[in-house]
Design a protein around this motif. Structure first.
Motif, mmCIF file in Angstrom:
data_model
loop_
_atom_site.group_PDB
_atom_site.id
_atom_site.type_symbol
_atom_site.label_atom_id
_atom_site.label_comp_id
_atom_site.label_asym_id
_atom_site.label_seq_id
_atom_site.Cartn_x
_atom_site.Cartn_y
_atom_site.Cartn_z
ATOM 1 N N ASN A 82 1.061 17.584 -38.448
ATOM 2 C CA ASN A 82 0.285 17.423 -39.673
ATOM 3 C C ASN A 82 -0.479 18.695 -40.017
ATOM 4 O OD1 ASN A 82 -1.829 17.373 -37.824
ATOM 5 N ND2 ASN A 82 -1.795 15.164 -37.726
ATOM 6 N N ASN A 83 -0.446 19.676 -39.109
ATOM 7 C CA ASN A 83 -1.145 20.930 -39.343
ATOM 8 C C ASN A 83 -0.510 21.997 -38.460
ATOM 9 O OD1 ASN A 83 -3.140 23.064 -39.384
ATOM 10 N ND2 ASN A 83 -4.594 21.551 -40.149
ATOM 11 N N PHE A 84 -0.136 23.123 -39.023
ATOM 12 C CA PHE A 84 0.556 24.175 -38.277
ATOM 13 C C PHE A 84 -0.366 25.316 -37.872
ATOM 14 C CE2 PHE A 84 3.941 21.825 -40.098
ATOM 15 C CZ PHE A 84 4.911 21.853 -39.111
ATOM 16 N N ASN A 85 -1.662 25.108 -37.991
ATOM 17 C CA ASN A 85 -2.615 26.132 -37.594
ATOM 18 C C ASN A 85 -2.782 26.075 -36.073
ATOM 19 O OD1 ASN A 85 -4.955 27.662 -37.057
ATOM 20 N ND2 ASN A 85 -5.661 27.335 -39.149
ATOM 21 N N ILE A 86 -2.340 27.132 -35.393
ATOM 22 C CA ILE A 86 -2.377 27.181 -33.930
ATOM 23 C C ILE A 86 -3.805 27.049 -33.409
ATOM 24 C CG2 ILE A 86 -1.996 28.700 -31.933
ATOM 25 C CD1 ILE A 86 0.507 27.360 -32.940
ATOM 26 N N SER A 87 -4.772 27.613 -34.122
ATOM 27 C CA SER A 87 -6.157 27.509 -33.652
ATOM 28 C C SER A 87 -6.640 26.056 -33.684
ATOM 29 C CB SER A 87 -7.089 28.416 -34.456
ATOM 30 O OG SER A 87 -7.165 28.013 -35.792
ATOM 31 N N LEU A 88 -6.099 25.232 -34.597
ATOM 32 C CA LEU A 88 -6.466 23.820 -34.614
ATOM 33 C C LEU A 88 -5.900 23.111 -33.383
ATOM 34 C CD1 LEU A 88 -7.815 21.442 -36.087
ATOM 35 C CD2 LEU A 88 -5.597 20.990 -37.124
ATOM 36 N N VAL A 89 -4.691 23.475 -32.978
ATOM 37 C CA VAL A 89 -4.101 22.888 -31.769
ATOM 38 C C VAL A 89 -4.977 23.227 -30.563
ATOM 39 C CG1 VAL A 89 -2.105 22.927 -30.226
ATOM 40 C CG2 VAL A 89 -1.765 22.928 -32.697
ATOM 41 N N ARG A 90 -5.417 24.477 -30.477
ATOM 42 C CA ARG A 90 -6.315 24.880 -29.380
ATOM 43 C C ARG A 90 -7.642 24.138 -29.462
ATOM 44 N NH1 ARG A 90 -4.536 30.785 -30.606
ATOM 45 N NH2 ARG A 90 -2.678 30.915 -29.309
ATOM 46 N N PHE A 91 -8.162 23.994 -30.666
ATOM 47 C CA PHE A 91 -9.412 23.267 -30.917
ATOM 48 C C PHE A 91 -9.304 21.828 -30.398
ATOM 49 C CE2 PHE A 91 -11.493 20.486 -34.173
ATOM 50 C CZ PHE A 91 -12.825 20.848 -33.984
ATOM 51 N N MET A 92 -8.191 21.161 -30.693
ATOM 52 C CA MET A 92 -7.999 19.779 -30.252
ATOM 53 C C MET A 92 -7.832 19.700 -28.738
ATOM 54 S SD MET A 92 -5.913 17.917 -33.334
ATOM 55 C CE MET A 92 -4.558 19.040 -33.423
ATOM 56 N N ARG A 93 -7.172 20.686 -28.139
ATOM 57 C CA ARG A 93 -7.034 20.704 -26.672
ATOM 58 C C ARG A 93 -8.392 20.817 -26.002
ATOM 59 N NH1 ARG A 93 -1.953 24.752 -26.192
ATOM 60 N NH2 ARG A 93 -0.330 23.224 -26.603
ATOM 61 N N ILE A 94 -9.244 21.684 -26.535
ATOM 62 C CA ILE A 94 -10.586 21.851 -25.969
ATOM 63 C C ILE A 94 -11.370 20.547 -26.094
ATOM 64 C CG2 ILE A 94 -12.823 22.995 -26.305
ATOM 65 C CD1 ILE A 94 -11.145 25.520 -27.101
ATOM 66 N N LEU A 95 -11.328 19.943 -27.279
ATOM 67 C CA LEU A 95 -12.065 18.695 -27.480
ATOM 68 C C LEU A 95 -11.529 17.570 -26.601
ATOM 69 C CD1 LEU A 95 -12.628 18.578 -31.337
ATOM 70 C CD2 LEU A 95 -14.297 19.057 -29.562
ATOM 71 N N SER A 96 -10.217 17.478 -26.477
ATOM 72 C CA SER A 96 -9.649 16.374 -25.697
ATOM 73 C C SER A 96 -9.868 16.567 -24.200
ATOM 74 C CB SER A 96 -8.167 16.182 -26.002
ATOM 75 O OG SER A 96 -7.444 17.332 -25.652
#
Length: 192
Positions: A82-96
């Motif tokens: 739903n989003n191809f921004n790599i920094s968002l993927v990293r953001f979600m990994r940190i939060l999870s």
């Protein structure tokens, strides 16, 4: 050959980018869909015969579409995000990776041109974390911003912003490269 499907702002940007800049060899074949769910259904049904990779960025995705996409991924490789921004993927990994004991409020800020409300990213975050409420705000030419506020004794605010469609190119490029190595299967940006 890279085939872009969709008429929205992101599709137009990608069509322009891939027309004017060559970053992949000509032997790369992929269909990139940022389109309506109706167009997505038509392309998946038609694409069964082509068996070349497909990248899907369409939102919202419901259970019927997930089943259709899963079935199609038994024939050809699909990357769904739903989003191809790599920094968002990293953001979600940190939060999870954190153990949050409380729930969150989420503010979803986008420009007035954003069609889905709340955004697919907000719905994904709501499923991933304990989101009590999503406030979707569409205003001016606001960059895509997701603000999560933890509800506990010491409030914590976490924010992610995508400023321009260029922010999506690294993730999309990685997705295209990953799919060139696969013959079938369903993937996400987390697989990169």
């Amino acid at each position: 050959m890279i085939h872009i499907v969709g008429r929205g702002r992101i599709s137009q940007f990608l069509r322009f980018f891939f027309t004017h800049f060559t970053i992949f060899p000509n032997r790369y074949f992929v269909t990139i869909l940022f389109s309506s769910t109706i167009t997505l259904i038509k392309y998946i049904k038609h694409h069964h015969r082509a068996s070349s990779p497909m990248v899907i960025g369409t939102t919202p995705i419901n259970k019927i579409l997930i089943n259709l996409i899963s079935k199609a991924s038994n024939t050809f490789p699909i990357l769904l995000s739903n989003n191809f921004n790599i920094s968002l993927v990293r953001f979600m990994r940190i939060l999870s990776s954190k153990l949050f004991s409380s729930s969150f409020f989420l503010t979803d800020l986008h420009s007035i041109h954003k069609k889905d409300s709340p955004s697919g990213t907000s719905l994904y975050l709501a499923n991933l974390f304990k989101i009590k409420r999503i406030d979707s705000i569409r205003i001016g030419y606001q960059s895509g911003t997701h603000i999560m506020i933890e509800e506990n004794n010491i409030p914590m605010r976490t924010q992610h912003t995508s400023y321009t469609p260029i922010d999506f190119l690294p993730g999309l490029s990685m997705a295209i490269r990953l799919l060139q190595k696969k013959s079938m299967g369903l993937y996400t940006l987390s697989d990169i």
